[in-house]
Each structure stands twice: as C-alpha cells, then as structure tokens.
Design a protein around this motif. Structure first.
Motif, PDB file in Angstrom:
ATOM      1  N   VAL A   1       0.835  -1.206   0.000  1.00  8.03           N
ATOM      2  CA  VAL A   1       0.000   0.000   0.000  1.00  8.03           C
ATOM      3  C   VAL A   1       0.868   1.254   0.000  1.00  8.03           C
ATOM      4  N   GLY A   2       1.921   1.275   0.819  1.00 14.28           N
ATOM      5  CA  GLY A   2       2.792   2.448   0.856  1.00 14.28           C
ATOM      6  C   GLY A   2       3.458   2.700  -0.480  1.00 14.28           C
ATOM      7  N   ALA A   3       3.940   1.645  -1.122  1.00 14.39           N
ATOM      8  CA  ALA A   3       4.592   1.794  -2.422  1.00 14.39           C
ATOM      9  C   ALA A   3       3.616   2.276  -3.482  1.00 14.39           C
ATOM     10  N   MET A   4       2.416   1.705  -3.494  1.00 13.75           N
ATOM     11  CA  MET A   4       1.408   2.121  -4.467  1.00 13.75           C
ATOM     12  C   MET A   4       0.990   3.576  -4.243  1.00 13.75           C
ATOM     13  N   ALA A   5       0.907   3.983  -2.991  1.00 13.56           N
ATOM     14  CA  ALA A   5       0.545   5.373  -2.702  1.00 13.56           C
ATOM     15  C   ALA A   5       1.576   6.323  -3.266  1.00 13.56           C
ATOM     16  N   TYR A   6       2.852   5.995  -3.096  1.00 13.38           N
ATOM     17  CA  TYR A   6       3.904   6.887  -3.606  1.00 13.38           C
ATOM     18  C   TYR A   6       3.931   6.882  -5.127  1.00 13.38           C
ATOM     19  N   LEU A   7       3.802   5.707  -5.730  1.00 12.31           N
ATOM     20  CA  LEU A   7       3.760   5.653  -7.194  1.00 12.31           C
ATOM     21  C   LEU A   7       2.595   6.454  -7.742  1.00 12.31           C
ATOM     22  N   ALA A   8       1.469   6.433  -7.032  1.00  8.76           N
ATOM     23  CA  ALA A   8       0.253   7.091  -7.516  1.00  8.76           C
ATOM     24  C   ALA A   8       0.181   8.568  -7.166  1.00  8.76           C
TER      25      ALA A   8
ATOM     26  N   GLY B   1      -3.977  16.350  -1.068  1.00  5.26           N
ATOM     27  CA  GLY B   1      -4.945  16.347   0.026  1.00  5.26           C
ATOM     28  C   GLY B   1      -5.651  15.020   0.232  1.00  5.26           C
ATOM     29  N   PRO B   2      -6.202  14.382  -0.822  1.00  4.87           N
ATOM     30  CA  PRO B   2      -6.894  13.099  -0.602  1.00  4.87           C
ATOM     31  C   PRO B   2      -5.989  12.036   0.005  1.00  4.87           C
ATOM     32  N   LEU B   3      -4.724  12.001  -0.389  1.00  2.00           N
ATOM     33  CA  LEU B   3      -3.807  11.017   0.168  1.00  2.00           C
ATOM     34  C   LEU B   3      -3.514  11.317   1.640  1.00  2.00           C
ATOM     35  N   ILE B   4      -3.354  12.598   1.965  1.00  2.00           N
ATOM     36  CA  ILE B   4      -3.134  12.981   3.370  1.00  2.00           C
ATOM     37  C   ILE B   4      -4.357  12.636   4.210  1.00  2.00           C
ATOM     38  N   ALA B   5      -5.556  12.921   3.673  1.00  2.00           N
ATOM     39  CA  ALA B   5      -6.784  12.608   4.414  1.00  2.00           C
ATOM     40  C   ALA B   5      -6.914  11.107   4.641  1.00  2.00           C
ATOM     41  N   LEU B   6      -6.651  10.316   3.608  1.00  2.00           N
ATOM     42  CA  LEU B   6      -6.740   8.857   3.746  1.00  2.00           C
ATOM     43  C   LEU B   6      -5.740   8.359   4.780  1.00  2.00           C
ATOM     44  N   ALA B   7      -4.489   8.837   4.677  1.00  2.00           N
ATOM     45  CA  ALA B   7      -3.465   8.397   5.627  1.00  2.00           C
ATOM     46  C   ALA B   7      -3.850   8.773   7.057  1.00  2.00           C
ATOM     47  N   SER B   8      -4.403   9.960   7.241  1.00  2.00           N
ATOM     48  CA  SER B   8      -4.786  10.410   8.580  1.00  2.00           C
ATOM     49  C   SER B   8      -5.880   9.516   9.160  1.00  2.00           C
TER      50      SER B   8
ATOM     51  N   SER C   1      -4.770  -9.064   2.966  1.00  2.00           N
ATOM     52  CA  SER C   1      -4.272  -9.012   1.583  1.00  2.00           C
ATOM     53  C   SER C   1      -5.299  -8.377   0.651  1.00  2.00           C
ATOM     54  N   ARG C   2      -6.562  -8.763   0.835  1.00  5.41           N
ATOM     55  CA  ARG C   2      -7.608  -8.181  -0.014  1.00  5.41           C
ATOM     56  C   ARG C   2      -7.751  -6.691   0.230  1.00  5.41           C
ATOM     57  N   LEU C   3      -7.664  -6.283   1.485  1.00  7.97           N
ATOM     58  CA  LEU C   3      -7.753  -4.860   1.803  1.00  7.97           C
ATOM     59  C   LEU C   3      -6.602  -4.091   1.162  1.00  7.97           C
ATOM     60  N   ALA C   4      -5.404  -4.672   1.171  1.00  2.00           N
ATOM     61  CA  ALA C   4      -4.248  -4.018   0.563  1.00  2.00           C
ATOM     62  C   ALA C   4      -4.429  -3.861  -0.944  1.00  2.00           C
ATOM     63  N   LEU C   5      -4.968  -4.897  -1.593  1.00  4.86           N
ATOM     64  CA  LEU C   5      -5.180  -4.827  -3.039  1.00  4.86           C
ATOM     65  C   LEU C   5      -6.258  -3.808  -3.395  1.00  4.86           C
ATOM     66  N   VAL C   6      -7.335  -3.813  -2.624  1.00  3.95           N
ATOM     67  CA  VAL C   6      -8.421  -2.854  -2.887  1.00  3.95           C
ATOM     68  C   VAL C   6      -7.927  -1.425  -2.681  1.00  3.95           C
ATOM     69  N   THR C   7      -7.200  -1.199  -1.608  1.00  4.09           N
ATOM     70  CA  THR C   7      -6.685   0.141  -1.333  1.00  4.09           C
ATOM     71  C   THR C   7      -5.706   0.586  -2.418  1.00  4.09           C
ATOM     72  N   SER C   8      -4.832  -0.312  -2.835  1.00  5.22           N
ATOM     73  CA  SER C   8      -3.859   0.015  -3.876  1.00  5.22           C
ATOM     74  C   SER C   8      -4.551   0.342  -5.193  1.00  5.22           C
TER      75      SER C   8
ATOM     76  N   ALA D   1      -7.608   1.446  -5.574  1.00  2.00           N
ATOM     77  CA  ALA D   1      -8.311   2.726  -5.425  1.00  2.00           C
ATOM     78  C   ALA D   1      -7.334   3.897  -5.543  1.00  2.00           C
ATOM     79  N   LEU D   2      -6.152   3.740  -4.982  1.00  2.00           N
ATOM     80  CA  LEU D   2      -5.150   4.808  -5.073  1.00  2.00           C
ATOM     81  C   LEU D   2      -4.732   5.048  -6.522  1.00  2.00           C
ATOM     82  N   LEU D   3      -4.501   3.978  -7.243  1.00  2.00           N
ATOM     83  CA  LEU D   3      -4.069   4.115  -8.633  1.00  2.00           C
ATOM     84  C   LEU D   3      -5.155   4.733  -9.503  1.00  2.00           C
ATOM     85  N   LEU D   4      -6.390   4.274  -9.333  1.00  9.94           N
ATOM     86  CA  LEU D   4      -7.479   4.797 -10.157  1.00  9.94           C
ATOM     87  C   LEU D   4      -7.884   6.207  -9.741  1.00  9.94           C
ATOM     88  N   GLY D   5      -7.875   6.462  -8.436  1.00 10.18           N
ATOM     89  CA  GLY D   5      -8.337   7.765  -7.957  1.00 10.18           C
ATOM     90  C   GLY D   5      -7.302   8.857  -8.027  1.00 10.18           C
ATOM     91  N   LEU D   6      -6.015   8.509  -7.842  1.00  5.57           N
ATOM     92  CA  LEU D   6      -4.968   9.531  -7.823  1.00  5.57           C
ATOM     93  C   LEU D   6      -4.133   9.548  -9.096  1.00  5.57           C
TER      94      LEU D   6
END
Length: 564
Positions: free
Chosen positions: A124-131, A288-295, A380-387, A389-394
């Motif tokens: 999730v952390g890697a996908m967030a940074y890539l996205a 902002g959306p990434l900061i809000a999600l992380a918070s 694992s499923r939560l990590a894939l879903v979150t990743s 969502a990050l790629l599609l949304g950001l």
C-alpha cells in the motif's frame, strides 16, 4: 525480496505508469525538449573525452554556456552515456525514467516493509507513492526529469539509513551506512533543490534514528550514522561547491524574480484537493486526498493497535511541516535572507514531492497496525483494494501528456547551435559578463585577429585547437566563446606562452607574447572552485573508507615498521 509477488506487482505498476511515455515520440511538458538538448550536449562532451562535462559548447549559437556547472549531473551522466554509445537522446531519457519509476516503487516498498515487517502494508505504501499526483506530474506535466529522479532516490536513501540503524551486525551496518551516504550524494547531484531539501528530510529521519540508538545505549552506532550523513554533501562537493561559488558569475538573479519568486508561489489550502488549478490545468498538487486517507487510517490504527500505529505519527508530523511550508501560512520561513539559498527553491510547492513519500510511509504504517487485527486473507484483499483505489483515484488522471513530434526538434550539435538554444527560459546560465544572448550563431571559433594569421582551427566540443602565425609581439586572437571561470589556454608549441583574457563583451581572447608560429589549445577545464570541491569529495571518500575499515582485520592488524 523479488520472490514476493507484491514486489513484482509494484514493479509491474511502475512500468505501466511509464508505458505512455514509451509510446510517444516525446511529450509537450513544461520543459519541452530542453532535456533532449542538454543530454546531447553531455554526450558531445563525453565523446570528446571529457568525463565530467561542465560546459555546453553548442548553446547560445556556439558561444557556450556553463549549464552543467549548475545542473545536477546524475541524470545527464546516465542518459548522456547511453546517448554517446547506444541510444538516441529520446530513448536514453525514457530508459532512465523507467529505471526511476521502478526504483521509486521498490524503494518505498522496502522502506515501509522495514518500518512494519508487513508485506501488505509495504504494498500500500509503495502504491501510494507511485500514484501520488506530484510525482507523476513531475514527469508528464512539468517534464522535470531531474526532480523525478531525485524523488526516486529519496526513498532509497531513507530506507538504507533506517536499515543501517536497525542492523545488529556492526560490519553490515557500516556497509549499509556507507551505501546510504553515497546514494545521498547522488540524490543531491540529481536535482540541487529537491536533493538538498530532501537531504534535510533525510537528516530529520537520521536524527530520530540516532536518538533511538542513543536511548538503547548505542551511541557509537548513532555517531556513525551522523558522520555518514555529514559526508554526503562532502561527496557531492565536486558539484555543489562550484554551483554555489559561481552562481554570481551567471545571470542566476533571474531565477528568483517574477514567476520564479518563491513569495508568489503559495498554494491555497483548497489546491491540495481540487482536480484543476487555473495556472497549470491538471492539478498535480492534489496531495490532500492522500493525506486525508493516511490520517484516517492512522487514527483507526491508533484506536485498534496504538503500539504499532504510533510510529506513523512522526511521519504524519513531517508531512504536515512540509505541506505547511507550501501554504501562505509558511510565508515567514521564505522571507528573503532568512534561510541561506532558500530563494532558489523558486516554488515552495516542490516540497510536495518529499511530502508524498512521508505520507505514503505513514499510510503504510497505519495499514500495518490495522492489518495486525485482521486475518491474513482479509488483510491481503484490503491491501489490493486500497492500492487499486489509489491508482485509479490519484494516478490515472495524470498519466498522459500532449504529444510533441520530434520532427524538426534540434537533436544534434549543429542543429542546437544554429537554433540559438539555451535550454532555459530565463537565460539564468548566461555568463554575467555577457549582457544579452547572441542574435545569430557564430561561424567559426575564431572571430577576428590583430597582428596574426590563422593557419587552422579545430573544435571538439569545449576543446579548441588553433594554429596561428603571430606577425608581431602581443598579437591577439579574438574567440567566439563566452568567458567563464574554468577556461584555460595551453601552448602546445610556440616561441612564447600564450595567455587568456576576457574582452569588454565577455568573450575570450588569446594573447601571443612574441612573433612566431603557435599551436595552442583553448579548453574548458577545472576552475579553482571545482578543484576545491573535488578535494572535499576525495576527503569524504577517505572518511568513508576509514569507516569501512574500522573494525576489520586491516584496522586491527599491527603496523610493521621493518626488521631491526
């Protein structure tokens, strides 16, 4: 690590985010084709035998520019070598950007995994940074390839420093620390602004790591980390020192006025969330959306698993500081003269790049805290879903750029010279002794002569060889080359020793002291600041070498003076 399918997924996504660049000839970002021209100049100098080019011989119609005294050499060094050997400048830069994209993803994965020891959190952390929109915008919108490279190296440096702080084996810890210091120097030399500010972020992380080591009674290990951090700018001194020393020898004052004035580049808070901003169109400031999600994730993690989630608070606090410095509320920090060299950041919002990394790490730690309370399959499923969502949304809205056909774009030395290119909009790297850029390209390196006749001349990049017959003492050869610290003249043959001067127009001229036949070479070599910077770099290498030897058999072995 590459046996983990999640790492392979990170690599696949990093490549996929690069594929649109591979499919186009070139792209119409803010930098246009300037990176192409600079890479061609570096390759030209490499083929002429200059291992570390400082001078761009074809800019300003062949009068030249000291661009590489100021611009970080790492990206041009790699792309220039590829251009001088195997690839076109276009594909050389594309390959370098592919490597940067993969490095950014894998390094962030390693960083988050080191902080959490949990693969799903690292994903999730890697996908967030890539996205993160700013990182992608650096490539497709701004076209700032040097900054894109620096943001790829930043997680590498932090991950290795952190790994060194956790390593129990002293020898392995030293190796990791030395590697981190070297990579930190490369970070600085990739992009001076993000490299130096990124090093400040690294310094805060290293300081926290050192404080933790001291609390555990490992003060010596903490000192080694700090010494390695101090050595990093020393390793980069071969580049940094001349860039600082000679900034007043070029029109660098134009870098911090008008559009480039930091005080005119604040971000309103709502710009962190909007999809479009008037000045740039697609809003790659949208952190902002990434900061809000992380918070939210970190708060949930604290509620469920405070012991693990508390480590995310420091990363979130660092993110908040970096973002605050981009807002009008941080204006006092950027007041002229308050922080040395701070004006040269030009755009405080550059700090959103490091902030994208710190918030991604915080998100990963928060996910790890939540994941500890879930079944492995659910985690694992939560990590894939979150990743996803990050790629599609950001990421998805930013992974494209207008096409720039390469037909007609200068991409060789002669075309660059004829086009009167400078590779910068503000002409900030025009030597200060020159009032204005030329209106036409030079014909030959020799402009005119007084009391002399030209036999022949040959130019090979920044090296120019002249055969001249001086008809009288104190003959003068006027050159079509801009003056700047670092030029030298060597008398290869002749009755006297030629000397080099600047004329009133900021051009070089060669003085021949007595009559006779001369063969001289005028070349851009090493200036005093460059030599001093090289000395500091060598001293830093020696310091790291002693650190490497410490504790080894070589260090402990008695010194033999000789038989008595």
């Amino acid at each position: 690590m590459f046996r983990d399918s999640r790492v392979l997924l990170v690599v696949a996504v990093a490549v996929a985010l690069w594929v649109p660049l591979a499919r186009m000839e070139w792209f119409d970002g803010d930098e246009k084709a300037s990176y192409i021209w600079r890479t061609v100049e570096w390759a030209t100098e490499l083929k002429a035998g200059v291992l570390y080019p400082r001078w761009c011989p074809d800019f300003y119609g062949g009068y030249g520019s000291p661009l590489f005294v100021f611009y970080g050499p790492v990206i041009y060094g790699v792309a220039g070598l590829l251009t001088a050997t195997f690839l076109s400048a276009y594909w050389a830069l594309k390959v370098v950007m592919l490597c940067c994209s993969v490095i950014a993803g894998v390094a962030t994965y390693a960083l988050v995994f080191g902080e959490t020891r949990q693969h799903n959190a690292a994903l999730v952390g890697a996908m967030a940074y890539l996205a993160s929109p700013y990182r992608i915008g650096d490539l497709y919108s701004r076209g700032d390839l040097g900054e894109f490279a620096a943001l790829a190296l930043l997680p590498v440096v932090i991950a290795i420093y952190r790994a060194a702080g956790r390593e129990a084996l002293p020898r392995r810890a030293r190796h990791l620390t030395i590697g981190a210091s070297v990579l930190n120097a490369l970070l600085i030399m990739s992009h001076p602004v993000v490299g130096m500010w990124g090093t400040l972020v690294v310094g805060l992380v290293v300081a926290a790591t050192a404080a933790n080591l001291i609390a555990k009674g490992l003060a010596r290990s903490a000192l080694v980390l700090i010494l390695a951090l101090v050595c990093a700018p020393g390793l980069a001194a071969v580049y940094v020192l001349p860039a600082i020393a000679y900034r007043d020898a070029a029109h660098t004052a134009s870098m911090v006025i008008g559009f480039y004035k930091p005080q005119d580049q604040w971000l309103p808070f709502h710009a962190l969330f909007e999809e479009i901003v008037p000045i740039f169109g697609r809003n790659y400031f949208r952190l902002g959306p990434l900061i809000a999600l992380a918070s939210v994730v970190v708060l949930a993690g604290i509620a469920l698993n405070f012991r693990r989630a508390r480590f995310a608070l420091g990363w979130l606090a660092l993110t908040a500081v970096l973002v605050w410095l981009t807002l009008p509320q941080g204006a006092g920090f950027w007041a002229p003269g308050r922080v040395p060299l701070s004006q040269f950041i030009q755009f405080p919002w550059r700090l959103l790049g490091p902030a994208s990394l710190t918030v991604s790490v915080a998100l990963g730690i928060g996910m790890a805290a939540i994941g500890d309370r879930l079944a492995e399959q659910t985690n694992s499923r939560l990590a894939l879903v979150t990743s996803t969502a990050l790629l599609l949304g950001l990421a998805w809205p930013y992974v494209s750029a207008p096409l720039m056909p390469i037909e007609g774009v200068p991409a060789d030395s002669e075309s660059i010279r004829v086009a009167l290119l400078s590779a910068t909009d503000a002409d900030e790297y025009l030597p200060l002794v020159v009032a204005a850029p030329p209106t036409r390209a030079r014909a030959e390196v020799v402009a005119s002569m007084e009391g002399a006749a030209l036999g022949s001349s040959h130019s090979d990049g920044s090296r120019n060889t002249l055969e001249v017959q001086a008809k009288a003492s104190h003959a003068v050869v006027h050159l079509s080359l801009y003056a700047f610290p670092g030029w030298r003249v060597d008398t290869l043959s002749g009755p006297g020793k030629a000397t080099l001067e600047n004329d009133a127009n900021g051009l070089l001229r060669v003085n021949l002291p007595v009559a006779g036949a001369y063969r001289v070479r005028v070349s851009y070599g090493t200036s005093p600041a460059e030599r001093l910077g090289a000395m500091l770099s060598v001293l830093s290498v020696l310091g790291l070498g002693l650190l490497l030897l410490r504790g080894s058999a070589w260090w402990q072995a008695p010194m033999s003076i000789g038989a008595t």
